[in-house]
Design a protein around this motif. Sequence first.
Motif, PDB file in Angstrom:
ATOM      1  N   ASN A  61       0.684   6.721  -1.123  1.00  0.00           N
ATOM      2  CA  ASN A  61       1.326   6.042  -0.551  1.00  0.00           C
ATOM      3  C   ASN A  61       0.160   5.092   0.000  1.00  0.00           C
ATOM      4  O   ASN A  61       0.375   3.702   0.436  1.00  0.00           O
ATOM      5  N   SER A  65      -4.553   4.411  -5.582  1.00  0.00           N
ATOM      6  CA  SER A  65      -4.317   4.524  -7.391  1.00  0.00           C
ATOM      7  C   SER A  65      -4.363   3.004  -7.526  1.00  0.00           C
ATOM      8  O   SER A  65      -4.460   2.316  -8.272  1.00  0.00           O
ATOM      9  N   SER A  66      -3.407   2.047  -6.550  1.00  0.00           N
ATOM     10  CA  SER A  66      -3.880   0.604  -6.834  1.00  0.00           C
ATOM     11  C   SER A  66      -5.669  -0.502  -6.845  1.00  0.00           C
ATOM     12  O   SER A  66      -5.837  -0.624  -7.115  1.00  0.00           O
ATOM     13  N   ASP A 173      -2.947  -7.518   2.972  1.00  0.00           N
ATOM     14  CA  ASP A 173      -2.017  -8.793   2.836  1.00  0.00           C
ATOM     15  C   ASP A 173      -0.609  -8.732   3.189  1.00  0.00           C
ATOM     16  O   ASP A 173      -0.114  -9.408   3.800  1.00  0.00           O
TER      17      ASP A 173
END
Length: 234
Positions: A61, A65-66, A173
């Motif tokens: 988490n 991957s992002s 962000d």
Amino acid sequence: MALYTRCYYHKRHYQPMSDTCPNLPPPAPNYRRAAYLTSAAKLSQCPPDQGWEVAFAGRSNAGKSSAINSLTGNSKLAKTSRTPGRTQLINFFELSEQQRLVDLPGYGFAKVPLAVKREWTRQLENYLQKRQCLRGMILLMDVRHPLQPFDQQMLDWALSASMPVHILLTKADKLKKGPATSTLLKVRAQLEAHRELVSVQLFSALKHSGHDQLLTVLNAWLTDTSVLEEPTAT
Ligand code: GDP
């Protein structure tokens, strides 16, 4: 930004690709060409210890991957690492014959028996400490929860192998500019004693921010020609 490469001790173990492949510096990689190569449960199953490799590590988490998706423009790559059966494996992605990205498993499998976790931990430590072609580690941490015990463990292993680590404080962000910058400075200050090997930046896969900084580090590690130098007598 300072760039650090792996120390001389590790360079002397550099293996040329082959007798027919001269020790020429590799070109800057095209990350969009990344393709799944193989997965390994232990060091002996890894591809030959040659060329240039960079590992990505992070708690599950954390946004690994992002980040890999946004770097390679290929959402299938990270999915490949999440294919059942591969989540606890070291997954290799080829950029060129000599350059690889490596996705290391996080701690996202609480239901796994302790003995399995211990064995996985042992293999991961083995990989980080013994893999000679590993030029550096990208360590991802959610900017809102940096330096958790898992991150500290990864840092300890990397530093004990004199391997450079570049930290991505992900999901930047999610914080306003002031608090994000303050976290960045705080993490840098906490790791000040290791400033020769550790660098830190803010990153957001969602906003595509921090890419240039990350690319500068990756390109330097994956084309580091100092590993080609012959050892000098001491
Ligand atoms: P992994 O388990 O480390 O591979 O983490 P993922 O990449 O799957 O991300 C975990 C969650 O965080 C997902 O819901 C993502 O959409 C979210 N996420 C990842 N990167 C960012 C980011 O830069 N900004 C925001 N706001 N969310 C993100």
